[in-house]
Enzyme design. Structure first.
Site, PDB file in Angstrom:
ATOM      1  CG  HIS A  51      -1.657   1.374   1.077  1.00 44.00           C
ATOM      2  ND1 HIS A  51      -3.086   0.885   0.486  1.00 44.00           N
ATOM      3  CD2 HIS A  51      -1.685   2.280   1.616  1.00 44.00           C
ATOM      4  CE1 HIS A  51      -3.712   2.485   0.460  1.00 44.00           C
ATOM      5  NE2 HIS A  51      -2.648   3.004   1.349  1.00 44.00           N
ATOM      6  CG  ASP A  55      -0.327   5.459  -0.128  1.00 47.98           C
ATOM      7  OD1 ASP A  55      -1.296   5.453  -0.775  1.00 47.98           O
ATOM      8  OD2 ASP A  55      -0.420   5.447   0.989  1.00 47.98           O
ATOM      9  CG  HIS A  79      -0.319  10.299   1.076  1.00 46.24           C
ATOM     10  ND1 HIS A  79      -0.388   9.967  -0.103  1.00 46.24           N
ATOM     11  CD2 HIS A  79      -1.113   9.430   1.497  1.00 46.24           C
ATOM     12  CE1 HIS A  79      -0.932   8.823  -0.464  1.00 46.24           C
ATOM     13  NE2 HIS A  79      -1.527   8.715   0.772  1.00 46.24           N
TER      14      HIS A  79
END
Length: 97
Positions: A51, A55, A79
């Protein structure tokens, strides 16, 4: 098939910030200490890393398709750091024309 994840104690703050509003144990993973809470078991042993990789790729795609070719080694990406990297790369690209 890599679901987003968070720590259980982060849920209230995420929702208060207007994030994770559609999150549930059906489509996300909640971690509480050594316990993984989810409606289904992990899809892969390394689902968390997968994941994070997705991202990072998504954040890098903000530069535009095909603008750069490079190798990235990321340690605990998120992020905020990803977007900071994208901004730095965009500044460099804009200077190069």
């Amino acid at each position: 098939k890599s679901r987003p994840f968070c720590l259980e104690h982060e849920i209230v703050a995420l929702k208060k910030a207007g994030l994770a509003l559609g999150g549930s144990l059906e489509n996300a993973i909640v971690v509480d200490g050594d316990t993984i809470k989810s409606a289904r078991p992990l899809h892969y042993k390394d689902e968390f890393a997968r994941h994070k990789l997705l991202d990072l790729l998504g954040d890098l795609s903000l530069l535009g398709a095909g603008r750069l070719r490079f190798c990235v080694n990321a340690f605990a990406p998120g992020h905020e750091a990803n977007v900071a990297l994208v901004k730095q790369l965009r500044t460099i690209l804009n200077k190069r024309g």
